[in-house]
Design an enzyme around this catalytic site. Sequence first.
Site, PDB file in Angstrom:
ATOM      1  CB  CYS A 142      -0.876   0.016   1.254  1.00  0.00           C
ATOM      2  SG  CYS A 142      -1.966  -1.406   1.372  1.00  0.00           S
ATOM      3  CD  GLU A 165      12.421 -15.621 -15.536  1.00  0.00           C
ATOM      4  OE1 GLU A 165      11.425 -15.227 -16.160  1.00  0.00           O
ATOM      5  OE2 GLU A 165      12.357 -16.078 -14.396  1.00  0.00           O
ATOM      6  CE  LYS A 190       5.530 -10.415 -11.724  1.00  0.00           C
ATOM      7  NZ  LYS A 190       6.754 -11.138 -11.306  1.00  0.00           N
ATOM      8  NE  ARG A 248       4.195   1.880  -1.745  1.00  0.00           N
ATOM      9  CZ  ARG A 248       5.146   1.750  -0.814  1.00  0.00           C
ATOM     10  NH1 ARG A 248       6.329   2.294  -1.030  1.00  0.00           N
ATOM     11  NH2 ARG A 248       4.933   1.119   0.312  1.00  0.00           N
ATOM     12  CE  LYS A 284      13.491 -15.899 -11.514  1.00  0.00           C
ATOM     13  NZ  LYS A 284      12.527 -16.962 -11.392  1.00  0.00           N
ATOM     14  CD1 TRP A 324      -0.569  -5.958  -1.855  1.00  0.00           C
ATOM     15  CD2 TRP A 324      -0.690  -5.541  -4.039  1.00  0.00           C
ATOM     16  NE1 TRP A 324      -0.251  -7.113  -2.502  1.00  0.00           N
ATOM     17  CE2 TRP A 324      -0.304  -6.902  -3.850  1.00  0.00           C
ATOM     18  CE3 TRP A 324      -0.825  -5.073  -5.328  1.00  0.00           C
ATOM     19  CZ2 TRP A 324      -0.062  -7.766  -4.917  1.00  0.00           C
ATOM     20  CZ3 TRP A 324      -0.582  -5.934  -6.392  1.00  0.00           C
ATOM     21  CH2 TRP A 324      -0.212  -7.250  -6.186  1.00  0.00           C
ATOM     22  CG  HIS A 330      21.504 -42.343 -16.701  1.00  0.00           C
ATOM     23  ND1 HIS A 330      21.714 -43.691 -16.787  1.00  0.00           N
ATOM     24  CD2 HIS A 330      21.510 -42.035 -15.389  1.00  0.00           C
ATOM     25  CE1 HIS A 330      21.827 -44.208 -15.571  1.00  0.00           C
ATOM     26  NE2 HIS A 330      21.707 -43.228 -14.704  1.00  0.00           N
ATOM     27  CD  GLU A 371      12.320 -19.963  -9.722  1.00  0.00           C
ATOM     28  OE1 GLU A 371      11.674 -20.755 -10.454  1.00  0.00           O
ATOM     29  OE2 GLU A 371      12.187 -18.731  -9.797  1.00  0.00           O
ATOM     30  CG  ASN A 381       2.412  -0.325   3.493  1.00  0.00           C
ATOM     31  OD1 ASN A 381       1.894  -1.323   3.003  1.00  0.00           O
ATOM     32  ND2 ASN A 381       3.693  -0.034   3.347  1.00  0.00           N
ATOM     33  N   GLY A 382       0.795  -2.475   5.668  1.00  0.00           N
ATOM     34  CA  GLY A 382       1.365  -3.565   6.459  1.00  0.00           C
ATOM     35  C   GLY A 382       0.340  -4.662   6.694  1.00  0.00           C
TER      36      GLY A 382
HETATM   37  C1  AGP Z   1       9.220 -16.667 -13.441  1.00  0.00           C
HETATM   38  O1  AGP Z   1      10.306 -15.806 -13.177  1.00  0.00           O
HETATM   39  C2  AGP Z   1       8.226 -16.076 -14.412  1.00  0.00           C
HETATM   40  N1  AGP Z   1       7.834 -14.788 -14.032  1.00  0.00           N
HETATM   41  C3  AGP Z   1       7.109 -17.039 -14.757  1.00  0.00           C
HETATM   42  O2  AGP Z   1       7.648 -18.337 -14.878  1.00  0.00           O
HETATM   43  C4  AGP Z   1       5.953 -17.106 -13.752  1.00  0.00           C
HETATM   44  O3  AGP Z   1       6.388 -17.731 -12.569  1.00  0.00           O
HETATM   45  C5  AGP Z   1       4.834 -17.923 -14.399  1.00  0.00           C
HETATM   46  O4  AGP Z   1       4.443 -17.268 -15.575  1.00  0.00           O
HETATM   47  C6  AGP Z   1       3.629 -18.112 -13.487  1.00  0.00           C
HETATM   48  O5  AGP Z   1       3.057 -16.864 -13.211  1.00  0.00           O
HETATM   49  P1  AGP Z   1       1.984 -16.790 -12.015  1.00  0.00           P
HETATM   50  O6  AGP Z   1       2.703 -17.202 -10.777  1.00  0.00           O
HETATM   51  O7  AGP Z   1       1.519 -15.364 -12.000  1.00  0.00           O
HETATM   52  O8  AGP Z   1       0.871 -17.752 -12.344  1.00  0.00           O
END
Ligand code: AGP
Length: 607
Positions: A2, A487, A602, A27, A484, A76, A503, A480, A100-101
Amino acid sequence: MCGIVGFVGKRACADILVDALKKLEYRGYDSAGIAVFENDIIKTVKAKGKIGEGLSVKLKDEPELHAVCGIGHTRWATHGEPSDVNSHPIGNGRISIVHNGIIENYRDIKNFLIGKGYVFESETDTETVAKLLDYYYSGDPVEAIEKAVSIIEGAYALGIIFRNHKNRIYAVRKDSPLIVGKGNGESFIASDVTAILEYTREYYCLERGEIAMLDQEGIHFTDLHGEAIEKELLTAEWDVESAQKGGYEHFMLKEIHEQPDAIRNTISPRVKNGLPDFSECGLTADKISSYKHIFIVGCGSAMHAGMVGKYLIEALARTPVIVDIASEFRYRDPLVAEGDLAVIVSQSGETADTLEALKLSKAKGADTLAVVNVVGSSIAREADMVIYTNAGPEISVCSTKAYAVQTAFMYLLAFEIAYVRGTINEIRCRELVKGLLDVPGKIGECLEDMSVYQFVASKIFSADSLLYIGRGLDNALSMEGSLKLKEISYIHSEAYAAGELKHGTISLIEDGTPVIAVMTQTALKEKMISNVRTVKSRGAKVIMICRSSENVDTDCADYKVGLPDAEDIFLPLIATVAMQLIAYYTAVQRGCDVDKPRNLAKSVTVE
Ligand code: AGP
């Protein structure tokens, strides 16, 4: 998170408050509002939606406001869906607040106040604070504030106005930031300096246990008992954009540093008397005992959090867990059925494949539990049960703090399932919960010095391809880590179970191939060392992520990224920040657009 603003001076403040709120839009928010002293009353105007579509439209329908003092807020949502009534400022005719919190004990406070005859209108935790202040207020704002903050637990930054103290703002905070701006004959409060740079660069940082009082004569600071405090006046050197990033170069780095708080805000409210407590979402012990299978479904990082969940739940609760990529799950006529639990993981709560996987699970009769970060999102609304992760908005496209809180929740879920099913006793469950609550501090240790991650990045940034290897929980973590890296740095990377290398995949190893080996599980250490020696003997450049106390021979690893000591089970969660920072600094060294990587969005709301 927030956003809070406040103004007191000698000129009309409504537009100033709205403009300051607009500077906090970065934010992330879903509603906004202001409360001002107008004609000797507190006038509140607030609305769901973006400022331009909600608050500003409502303000146009109001008679011109002449107020010279007021508070404002961008919300938020964490407790209660986005709506007019859940928007801030929140209060009655006597008191109005912006917050906020996360108030962790809001339910207890709410029950206490209901017992005193209070009637609640909103679903927010904030309303409990507003009514608690009202309960304690008998004319002295500082006394009411002192009593209220002695009761509330959790993180908060509060802007407060009292009708009987016209053109005066009070501010108090614990764990959520709040600054006090000093202008020319006027003063401000704000969640961050971005909101006030247009008016002043001089500000104070409000600290825990301090109260700020702003009026037309100036700014005064006291402790919670009303004793005056002198504070240092600071000058903001930042421009608006760097202020929005809190001084960090990228949102991703800022959000990596927010992880200790994000994990605390997600886990602590689900721990009661030292044990997991999911009563908020209806995941009862009876339900947990009844489930035949557990499915965990998501995309990308969300699915990787589920993979960690699989290892944890199967190891601790001895319950079968099927983890699946949503886009595969929804088209393979999955075996999920009545009597199963489908855990649907999504930061945005809008990912198309994940939403369809949820609908399919429901159609097949399973119970569905959504683990989402955005309150009121499509997946949250569709699921039978919802747990909201409290990471705050994640601006950077790549997931960091969202993955961390999803994974942290998987730990707590695994502990609860194992405890309910009797595969761990109460003592062990308490021990594990405490270990999880200690993780934010351990992650904080990893964030104290960036040099090791920058060094590793300097050794891998020119690579064309890289392997991440691990065993058990470290294999899940490696997935993961690999995502990271690729990407945001565009280096091809693959996570591979270390025991599987021989293998076929080991043929990729040639002189200088970087291999990041994650080795946190003592029981698998000798196996991992053997795998690492195998790749090293074929020319690999090995970076080992392991405990700092681990003695790693040079014939085993070229470089080591040390982790603070903790029980094995927690080290992959702690190591998360190391792999994020290796990816971050590698991308920076390659000149990539860290926060907006090419080809990515995103939230993937289409198939
Ligand atoms: C990961 O860094 C990406 N931003 C992407 O893999 C993301 O985790 C995936 O698209 C799922 O998004 P969501 O958690 O909003 O469903």
